[in-house]
Enzyme design. Structure first.
Site, short mmCIF file in Angstrom:
data_model
loop_
_atom_site.label_atom_id
_atom_site.label_comp_id
_atom_site.label_asym_id
_atom_site.label_seq_id
_atom_site.Cartn_x
_atom_site.Cartn_y
_atom_site.Cartn_z
N THR A 12 0.84 -1.20 0.00
CA THR A 12 0.00 0.00 0.00
C THR A 12 0.88 1.26 0.00
O THR A 12 0.38 2.37 0.14
CB THR A 12 -0.93 0.02 1.24
N GLY A 13 2.18 1.07 -0.17
CA GLY A 13 3.10 2.21 -0.10
C GLY A 13 3.22 2.97 -1.41
O GLY A 13 2.69 2.59 -2.45
N ASP A 14 3.96 4.07 -1.30
CA ASP A 14 4.13 4.98 -2.41
C ASP A 14 4.91 4.38 -3.59
O ASP A 14 4.56 4.57 -4.75
CB ASP A 14 4.90 6.20 -1.87
N LEU A 15 5.95 3.67 -3.26
CA LEU A 15 6.79 3.10 -4.32
C LEU A 15 6.02 2.07 -5.13
O LEU A 15 6.12 2.01 -6.36
CB LEU A 15 8.05 2.45 -3.72
N ARG A 44 -0.29 -3.52 6.31
CA ARG A 44 -0.87 -3.63 7.66
C ARG A 44 -2.38 -3.53 7.62
O ARG A 44 -3.09 -4.24 8.32
CB ARG A 44 -0.33 -2.50 8.54
N LYS A 150 16.66 0.11 -1.16
CA LYS A 150 17.61 0.77 -0.28
C LYS A 150 16.86 1.39 0.90
O LYS A 150 15.65 1.54 0.81
CB LYS A 150 18.40 1.83 -1.04
N ASP A 179 19.32 -0.75 -7.04
CA ASP A 179 19.80 0.63 -7.10
C ASP A 179 19.18 1.13 -8.39
O ASP A 179 19.62 0.76 -9.48
CB ASP A 179 21.33 0.67 -7.18
N HIS A 180 18.13 1.94 -8.27
CA HIS A 180 17.34 2.20 -9.48
C HIS A 180 18.14 2.95 -10.55
O HIS A 180 17.77 2.93 -11.72
CB HIS A 180 16.01 2.89 -9.15
N GLU A 218 19.59 17.94 -8.30
CA GLU A 218 18.13 17.84 -8.24
C GLU A 218 17.55 19.20 -7.89
O GLU A 218 18.19 19.97 -7.17
CB GLU A 218 17.71 16.86 -7.15
N HIS A 242 23.99 5.37 -5.36
CA HIS A 242 23.86 5.71 -6.79
C HIS A 242 25.16 6.24 -7.40
O HIS A 242 25.56 5.83 -8.48
CB HIS A 242 22.78 6.79 -6.98
N LYS A 347 17.60 19.84 -12.76
CA LYS A 347 17.60 18.41 -12.53
C LYS A 347 18.43 17.78 -13.64
O LYS A 347 18.07 17.87 -14.82
CB LYS A 347 16.16 17.88 -12.58
#
Ligand code: BG6
Length: 484
Positions: A12-15, A44, A150, A179-180, A218, A242, A347
């Site tokens: 249910t997370g953002d990623l 959860r 990570k 490591d994206h 960034e 990275h 960026k």
């Protein structure tokens, strides 16, 4: 591709929402998923399968590169998803999970190949691995693999402890440390660039290369991640993983046989060749800084200390730059400069190779000529560009730099997470961080962590929206270079 069950912790997370579901969907559309698979999402909160599936579908509409259009295709894809509420630290919950996994394996009549994916806060890595083992989920007749996000530890010691714990459940060959940056198309292209182009290969050493610069700037600030970022800083968040991975990728000399093991071996060699910093020289090789208030793309932005959730007087760095040397026959005497920071003017993640200028022709413009540069723009947008010198007929034939740039017009290319999940499914670890690399990277940054903690390196400031602190210019200028 083997049929499998994809067990996702942190469903249910953002990623999961932004990257993992869209990646799975795009692989599915591109026919890169196994013929039979299920995805079991864990979180959860209580959620019905239908609600979970609806959330997944929503994330596809919002974040997927290829937008879902055909209703039947979405139905088939979403139909593979099940949800199971689970407390990561409660063994009983894993027994329920095992039942669900086995039930799905039977329904689909597939072997017990299990891909576990930890997209959760790092304090759960160890308990999850332990519970996978204890519950019997890991005792499978098929294969099992682990994809882990990570941060892999917060220093050398904690990384070693984590690895030790994971290794009770998973063998090194079963662990895929994400490591994206290694999934980005241009980074995946580096090896081809050097082995498929004799012109570049011939130049890939200290004979022709003057220095290498790796930049990740960034524009974003700490965003809503104050609690995490203030503990992490640019060194742990970007540099140890990275940036050092990019250094290994650009510096490695390719083996004749390009197996993942060979590449890992070569990367390890590079990491081992990194000249260690000492207590005495760390302050001359590393610059750290924090952003103050400034103007960014036409708006005023606050300084780091005024960001919500940042403790007063925080000494956390939002920028770090360093000069590194490799004690390796190909790279001796070639400085590698690395810098990364938040709230900078643009960026851009890029690698610039600056070539030596051995010309001794006596031509009058020789001393003022710009160096040849090879720039690999990793993102956003990928390009490759070579700076050469040529006469400008419109300017009295002056010698001026010109740029040969290749930019792929292709917009719809697979994203990092698609590449990486696909590789993990088919068992190709080329673009994942091997434990050796992670350990050596932590080892290399350790003196920097100690110097930061002891206040032995001044914390400089830079204005938000700028190119970073002026103090970083010293690193390149001392060797007669400048940042590109
Ligand atoms: C993440 C860091 O790993 O990488 C973030 O935690 C950072 O702080 C991000 O913003 C940068 O990734 P990308 O792909 O946007 O360059």
């Amino acid at each position: 591709m083997d049929a499998m069950t994809f067990v996702l912790f942190g469903a249910t997370g953002d990623l999961a929402k932004r990257k993992i579901y869209p990646a799975l969907y795009n692989l599915y559309v591109d026919q890169k998923m196994p013929k039979a698979f299920s995805v079991i999402g864990l979180g959860r909160r209580e959620l019905s399968d239908a609600d979970f599936q609806a959330n997944v579908e929503k994330s596809l509409h919002e974040f997927s590169r290829q937008k879902p259009e055909e209703a039947s295709q979405i139905r088939d894809f979403i139909g593979a998803f099940r949800y199971c509420s689970l407390n990561n630290t409660k063994l009983e919950d894993y027994t329920r999970l095992l039942q669900l996994v086995e039930q799905r394996e039977q329904e689909l009549d597939i072997p017990a190949n299990r891909m576990f994916y930890m997209s959760v806060a790092p304090e759960f890595f160890e308990p999850i691995a332990l519970n996978i083992q204890e519950s019997g989920l890991g005792n499978t007749k098929g294969w099992k693999k682990l994809i882990i996000e990570k941060p892999f530890g917060h220093d050398l010691q904690s990384a070693r402890e984590l690895n030790e714990k994971l290794s009770n459940t998973f063998a090194e060959e079963e662990i895929y440390r994400i490591d994206h940056f290694l999934g980005k198309p241009m980074v995946q292209n580096i090896e081809t660039l050097t082995y498929a182009n004799p012109v570049i290969q011939a130049l890939w050493s200290n004979r022709y290369i003057a220095n290498v610069q790796i930049t990740a700037s960034e524009t974003v600030g700490v965003e809503e991640r104050a609690a995490y970022y203030d503990q992490s800083g640019a060194l742990r968040d970007m540099f140890q993983n990275h940036m050092l991975q990019l250094l290994m990728m650009i510096a490695l000399h390719l083996p004749k046989r390009c197996t993942p093991q060979e590449i890992q071996y070569k990367k390890k060699k590079i990491a081992e060749a990194l000249r260690p910093l000492t207590k005495e020289n760390v302050a001359s090789e590393v610059v750290r800084a924090q952003y103050g208030a400034g103007e960014l793309q036409g708006s005023s932005v606050v300084g780091y200390l005024d960001e919500p959730g940042i403790p007063a007087g925080s000494q956390n760095e939002t920028y770090v730059a360093a000069r590194l040397w490799l004690d390796d026959p190909f790279w001796s005497e070639v400085p590698f400069y690395i810098r990364t920071g938040k709230r900078m003017a643009e960026k851009s993640t890029r690698i610039v190779i600056e070539f030596k200028s051995p010309l001794k022709t006596g031509h009058e413009s020789e001393n003022t000529m710009a160096p040849n540069l090879l720039t690999l723009e990793i993102g956003p947008g990928e390009s490759m560009s070579l700076q050469l010198n040529a006469k400008n007929p419109l300017n009295q034939g002056e010698v001026e730099p010109m740029h040969m740039t290749f930019k792929s017009g292709e917009r719809n290319v697979p994203e990092a997470y698609e590449n990486l999940i696909f590789d993990a499914m088919r068992g190709d670890a080329t673009f994942f961080a091997h434990w050796n690399e992670v350990e050596l990277a932590w080892q290399w940054v350790q003196p920097i962590q100690e110097a930061f903690a002891a206040g032995a390196i001044p914390l400089d400031t830079y204005n938000a929206g700028s190119g970073g602190p002026e103090s970083a210019d010293r690193l390149t200028a001392e060797n007669g270079f400048r940042w590109w």
